[in-house]
Design a protein around this motif. Structure first.
Motif, PDB file in Angstrom:
ATOM      1  N   ILE A  63       5.418  14.240 -13.145  1.00  0.00           N
ATOM      2  CA  ILE A  63       6.277  13.538 -12.190  1.00  0.00           C
ATOM      3  C   ILE A  63       5.568  13.388 -10.846  1.00  0.00           C
ATOM      4  N   SER A  64       5.881  12.306 -10.151  1.00  0.00           N
ATOM      5  CA  SER A  64       5.394  12.070  -8.797  1.00  0.00           C
ATOM      6  C   SER A  64       6.500  11.351  -8.024  1.00  0.00           C
ATOM      7  N   THR A  65       6.536  11.538  -6.719  1.00  0.00           N
ATOM      8  CA  THR A  65       7.572  10.895  -5.917  1.00  0.00           C
ATOM      9  C   THR A  65       6.968  10.218  -4.699  1.00  0.00           C
ATOM     10  N   VAL A  66       7.671   9.190  -4.211  1.00  0.00           N
ATOM     11  CA  VAL A  66       7.323   8.510  -2.964  1.00  0.00           C
ATOM     12  C   VAL A  66       8.604   8.424  -2.142  1.00  0.00           C
ATOM     13  N   SER A  67       8.598   9.071  -1.008  1.00  0.00           N
ATOM     14  CA  SER A  67       9.776   9.055  -0.136  1.00  0.00           C
ATOM     15  C   SER A  67       9.810   7.770   0.679  1.00  0.00           C
ATOM     16  N   THR A  68      11.018   7.210   0.812  1.00  0.00           N
ATOM     17  CA  THR A  68      11.190   6.046   1.678  1.00  0.00           C
ATOM     18  C   THR A  68      12.005   6.418   2.915  1.00  0.00           C
ATOM     19  N   PHE A  69      12.285   7.709   3.099  1.00  0.00           N
ATOM     20  CA  PHE A  69      13.063   8.200   4.229  1.00  0.00           C
ATOM     21  C   PHE A  69      12.363   7.843   5.536  1.00  0.00           C
ATOM     22  N   ASN A  70      13.131   7.276   6.474  1.00  0.00           N
ATOM     23  CA  ASN A  70      12.628   6.853   7.781  1.00  0.00           C
ATOM     24  C   ASN A  70      11.489   5.846   7.706  1.00  0.00           C
ATOM     25  N   GLN A  71      11.419   5.108   6.610  1.00  0.00           N
ATOM     26  CA  GLN A  71      10.400   4.063   6.443  1.00  0.00           C
ATOM     27  C   GLN A  71      11.022   2.710   6.753  1.00  0.00           C
ATOM     28  N   ASP A  72      10.213   1.813   7.237  1.00  0.00           N
ATOM     29  CA  ASP A  72      10.652   0.429   7.442  1.00  0.00           C
ATOM     30  C   ASP A  72      10.452  -0.302   6.103  1.00  0.00           C
ATOM     31  N   VAL A  73      11.516  -0.264   5.275  1.00  0.00           N
ATOM     32  CA  VAL A  73      11.435  -0.826   3.931  1.00  0.00           C
ATOM     33  C   VAL A  73      12.120  -2.190   3.902  1.00  0.00           C
ATOM     34  N   ARG A  74      11.354  -3.198   3.488  1.00  0.00           N
ATOM     35  CA  ARG A  74      11.931  -4.530   3.320  1.00  0.00           C
ATOM     36  C   ARG A  74      12.567  -4.635   1.947  1.00  0.00           C
ATOM     37  N   LYS A  75      13.558  -5.465   1.830  1.00  0.00           N
ATOM     38  CA  LYS A  75      14.158  -5.781   0.529  1.00  0.00           C
ATOM     39  C   LYS A  75      13.697  -7.183   0.169  1.00  0.00           C
ATOM     40  N   GLU A  76      13.227  -7.323  -1.056  1.00  0.00           N
ATOM     41  CA  GLU A  76      12.775  -8.645  -1.514  1.00  0.00           C
ATOM     42  C   GLU A  76      13.756  -9.241  -2.479  1.00  0.00           C
TER      43      GLU A  76
END
Length: 155
Positions: A142-155
């Motif tokens: 398993i591996s994870t990528v946090s998006t917490f406090n990230q400027d994430v765009r929605k496509e």
């Protein structure tokens, strides 16, 4: 025989959700068994790249031990943010979705990567596992990528 393996893998990956690029390879014993390291971008999340390492059997190993058309299920995964994050139309239910796969045998076994979205913790989870027609495998990573406090765009 060793030259047929990449061709078989290439054909099997035509139906895979994402295509991997081999970025490393080394032999880990005197008979030529090796470890291959491949990179593939998450097809639904721009800015995330996963690296999968898996075992590749040599011709000598195949001749001496039989089971010509199958590689072991062992694999490891690491996924990291490699650019600005943009999340497309991804599955958000608890089952997630397969985003990468390749065959480990002619018919019965394949290696897959499944992405699961953990909404509560704002984290993308990637699980590499073996799929078998007759029985499942407990060999997972398993591996994870946090998006917490990230400027994430929605496509």
């Amino acid at each position: 025989m060793r030259s047929l393996i990449p061709a078989a893998l290439a054909l099997s990956m035509l139906a895979a959700p994402a295509l991997a690029e081999q970025v490393g390879e080394f032999s880990n014993d005197w008979v030529g068994n090796g470890v291959e390291v491949e990179a593939f971008p998450d097809p639904g999340v721009q800015g995330v790249t996963c690296h999968v390492a898996h075992f590749s059997r040599s011709l000598i190993d195949r001749v001496t031990k039989g089971n010509w058309f199958e590689d072991p299920s062992n694999a490891s995964i690491a996924c990291r943010q490699t650019g600005p994050l943009a999340i497309g139309d991804i599955e958000t239910d608890e089952e997630g979705e397969d985003i990468f796969g390749q065959r480990l045998s002619l018919v019965f076994k394949s290696l897959a990567v499944r992405r699961i979205w953990d909404q509560k913790n704002q984290t993308l989870i990637y699980v590499v596992y073996s799929k078998q027609i007759t029985e499942g495998s407990a060999k997972i990573a398993i591996s994870t990528v946090s998006t917490f406090n990230q400027d994430v765009r929605k496509e």
